[in-house]
Motif scaffolding. Structure first.
Motif, short mmCIF file in Angstrom:
data_model
loop_
_atom_site.label_atom_id
_atom_site.label_comp_id
_atom_site.label_asym_id
_atom_site.label_seq_id
_atom_site.Cartn_x
_atom_site.Cartn_y
_atom_site.Cartn_z
N ALA A 100 0.83 -1.21 0.00
CA ALA A 100 0.00 0.00 0.00
C ALA A 100 0.86 1.26 0.00
O ALA A 100 0.55 2.24 -0.69
CB ALA A 100 -0.94 0.00 1.19
N GLN A 101 1.95 1.25 0.77
CA GLN A 101 2.87 2.39 0.75
C GLN A 101 3.51 2.55 -0.62
O GLN A 101 3.71 3.66 -1.10
CB GLN A 101 3.95 2.21 1.81
CG GLN A 101 3.45 2.35 3.24
CD GLN A 101 4.53 2.00 4.24
OE1 GLN A 101 5.39 2.83 4.57
NE2 GLN A 101 4.50 0.77 4.73
N ALA A 102 3.83 1.42 -1.26
CA ALA A 102 4.41 1.47 -2.60
C ALA A 102 3.45 2.14 -3.57
O ALA A 102 3.87 2.83 -4.50
CB ALA A 102 4.76 0.07 -3.08
N ALA A 103 2.14 1.95 -3.34
CA ALA A 103 1.13 2.56 -4.19
C ALA A 103 0.84 4.01 -3.79
O ALA A 103 -0.04 4.65 -4.38
CB ALA A 103 -0.16 1.75 -4.12
N GLY A 104 1.58 4.51 -2.80
CA GLY A 104 1.42 5.91 -2.39
C GLY A 104 0.22 6.16 -1.51
O GLY A 104 -0.23 7.31 -1.37
N LEU A 105 -0.32 5.12 -0.88
CA LEU A 105 -1.52 5.26 -0.06
C LEU A 105 -1.20 5.60 1.39
O LEU A 105 -0.26 5.05 1.97
CB LEU A 105 -2.31 3.95 -0.06
CG LEU A 105 -3.21 3.65 -1.24
CD1 LEU A 105 -3.69 2.21 -1.17
CD2 LEU A 105 -4.40 4.61 -1.27
N PRO A 106 -1.99 6.48 2.01
CA PRO A 106 -1.90 6.64 3.46
C PRO A 106 -2.41 5.36 4.12
O PRO A 106 -3.41 4.78 3.69
CB PRO A 106 -2.81 7.84 3.77
CG PRO A 106 -3.75 7.90 2.61
CD PRO A 106 -3.00 7.38 1.42
N CYS A 107 -1.70 4.88 5.15
CA CYS A 107 -2.03 3.60 5.78
C CYS A 107 -2.29 3.79 7.27
O CYS A 107 -1.44 4.32 7.99
CB CYS A 107 -0.88 2.61 5.60
SG CYS A 107 -0.42 2.30 3.88
N ILE A 108 -3.45 3.35 7.72
CA ILE A 108 -3.80 3.37 9.14
C ILE A 108 -3.76 1.92 9.61
O ILE A 108 -4.58 1.11 9.19
CB ILE A 108 -5.20 3.97 9.37
CG1 ILE A 108 -5.41 5.25 8.53
CG2 ILE A 108 -5.43 4.22 10.85
CD1 ILE A 108 -4.42 6.34 8.82
N VAL A 109 -2.81 1.58 10.48
CA VAL A 109 -2.59 0.19 10.86
C VAL A 109 -2.60 0.04 12.37
O VAL A 109 -2.44 1.02 13.11
CB VAL A 109 -1.26 -0.33 10.29
CG1 VAL A 109 -1.18 -0.11 8.78
CG2 VAL A 109 -0.06 0.34 10.97
N SER A 110 -2.77 -1.19 12.84
CA SER A 110 -2.75 -1.45 14.28
C SER A 110 -1.32 -1.48 14.80
O SER A 110 -0.36 -1.61 14.03
CB SER A 110 -3.45 -2.77 14.59
OG SER A 110 -2.67 -3.85 14.12
N GLU A 111 -1.20 -1.41 16.11
CA GLU A 111 0.14 -1.42 16.73
C GLU A 111 0.79 -2.79 16.67
O GLU A 111 1.95 -2.95 17.04
CB GLU A 111 0.06 -0.94 18.18
CG GLU A 111 -0.48 -1.94 19.19
CD GLU A 111 -2.01 -2.03 19.21
OE1 GLU A 111 -2.55 -2.60 20.17
OE2 GLU A 111 -2.67 -1.54 18.27
N SER A 112 0.06 -3.80 16.18
CA SER A 112 0.64 -5.14 16.06
C SER A 112 1.55 -5.27 14.84
O SER A 112 2.26 -6.26 14.70
CB SER A 112 -0.47 -6.19 15.96
OG SER A 112 -1.16 -6.09 14.73
N ILE A 113 1.54 -4.28 13.96
CA ILE A 113 2.37 -4.34 12.75
C ILE A 113 3.83 -4.07 13.13
O ILE A 113 4.14 -3.06 13.75
CB ILE A 113 1.91 -3.29 11.71
CG1 ILE A 113 0.41 -3.41 11.45
CG2 ILE A 113 2.71 -3.43 10.43
CD1 ILE A 113 -0.04 -4.76 10.97
#
Length: 369
Positions: free
Chosen positions: A284-297
């Motif tokens: 998703a970052q490679a596609a330039g998207l803002p990413c909202i993820v959990s703290e488990s990442i």
């Protein structure tokens, strides 16, 4: 040429399957030859694997007859001396029969940790903790997709992190692809919240639906795009129906064109309960998207400033509030240099694994003592 046998591919598409196929495609076929184990009736990518000249070896299902499963592996490895390395891809140590059989047959064994589970069924946890001790005495090389996954699987033993790299150029933001796929899916003028992952408890789809419900209460143009399939799909579809969200959620099923579907999204939301890495967050970052993820990442996935961690203890309203910050005007950008520099371009990472197979690469190991 080194002959490698892979255990760990399944009939479903997930992060492990994507990792394996991406690396296999990138190996120098003059140096490395990989065959694949199929347990049961299906193997994802089987047709492509066979077309490229690799073999698929079918084994009986372990759950139906564990003894027959073990003996089949032993017979295969005892009679197939050309396999020099057995590479076993694991999410847990609940089943280590391939490792035991390989060592009994004098084979070199690589064990690869692809997850860091903090929630397991009791029997799975017991088997994992017992088998982990046995496995660590037998394995020749310990590999992991992240430090977190390595520490969870191997404890204080040394291991090597192999980045879950991707064919980076395929994922870079492309305006034309975005317009085309949004048109195909009827997403013009919509705020598209995206997620990629199997419908399992790990991926936390129930909470994701709660987040989206809160988003819809504020932004009536919001659409949720879910890419994936799995055993909990019917349960999630029922929840979507009960909450009156049926007309606002698109479920594509398992897809191999994730790089294109990411172009259609406006924000990527990934509230997983646990992850070994979370490769789709890198995609998703490679596609330039803002990413909202959990703290488990794991921290290795935080490559650009596009990714933000939120606690799963926060409410769905808080998650939706953070997600909606990207609903107005967000300019996509090219992240190629950042992600390549972090070691997540498949052409670079596959060379490291290939050299490990060929015994001519002395990479840094991580001592966790």
């Amino acid at each position: 040429m080194k002959k490698i046998l892979y255990f760990g591919m399944t009939g479903s598409l997930g992060g492990t399957e994507s990792f394996i196929i991406n690396f296999w495609k990138s190996f120098n076929k003059g140096n490395i030859s990989v065959d694949f184990i199929k347990v049961g009736n299906s193997l994802y990518f089987e047709e492509e694997i066979l077309e490229e000249g690799s073999s698929v070896v079918a084994l009986p299902e372990r759950r139906r007859n564990p003894i027959k499963y073990f003996l089949s592996i032993y017979k295969l490895l005892k009679g197939k001396s050309e396999y020099e390395i057995i590479h076993v891809h694991l999410n847990s140590c609940s089943s280590i029969e391939p490792i035991i059989a390989a060592k009994l047959c004098g084979k070199k064994v690589f064990v690869h940790s692809h997850n860091a589970m903090n929630r397991m069924k009791i029997i799975t946890r017991i088997l994992h903790n017992i088998n982990k001790k046995i496995m660590n005495r037998m394995v020749d090389k310990r590999l992991a997709c992240s430090n977190k996954a390595g520490q969870w699987m191997f404890g204080k033993r040394d291991f090597i992190v192999i980045n879950n790299a991707i064919p980076l150029k395929n994922y870079l933001y492309n305006k034309n692809n975005r317009q085309e796929v949004r048109h195909q899916l009827g997403l013009e003028n919509k705020f598209v919240v995206g997620h990629v992952g199997r419908f399992t408890s790990q991926k936390n789809h129930e909470f994701l639906i709660d987040i989206f419900k809160s988003i819809r209460e504020i932004n009536k143009e919001a659409i949720l795009l879910l890419v994936g399939d799995g055993e909990l799909r019917s349960k999630i579809e029922n929840k979507i129906l009960e909450l009156g969200l049926k007309d606002h959620v698109i479920i594509t099923g398992a897809r191999t064109d994730v790089s294109i579907l990411l172009q259609a999204m406006d924000v990527f939301v990934f509230p997983s309960n646990f992850e070994g890495l979370g490769i789709v967050a890198i995609e998703a970052q490679a596609a330039g998207l803002p990413c909202i993820v959990s703290e488990s990442i794991p921290t290795e996935a935080f490559i650009t400033n596009l990714i933000k961690s939120v606690s799963l203890n926060e409410s769905s309203n808080k998650w939706s509030e953070i997600t909606l910050e990207h609903s107005k005007s967000f300019k996509r950008r090219n992240t190629y240099e950042e992600i390549k520099s972090a070691g997540y371009d498949i052409s670079d990472a596959a060379l490291i694994l290939e050299k490990l197979y060929l015994n001519d690469f002395n990479t840094k190991q991580f001592d966790n003592s």
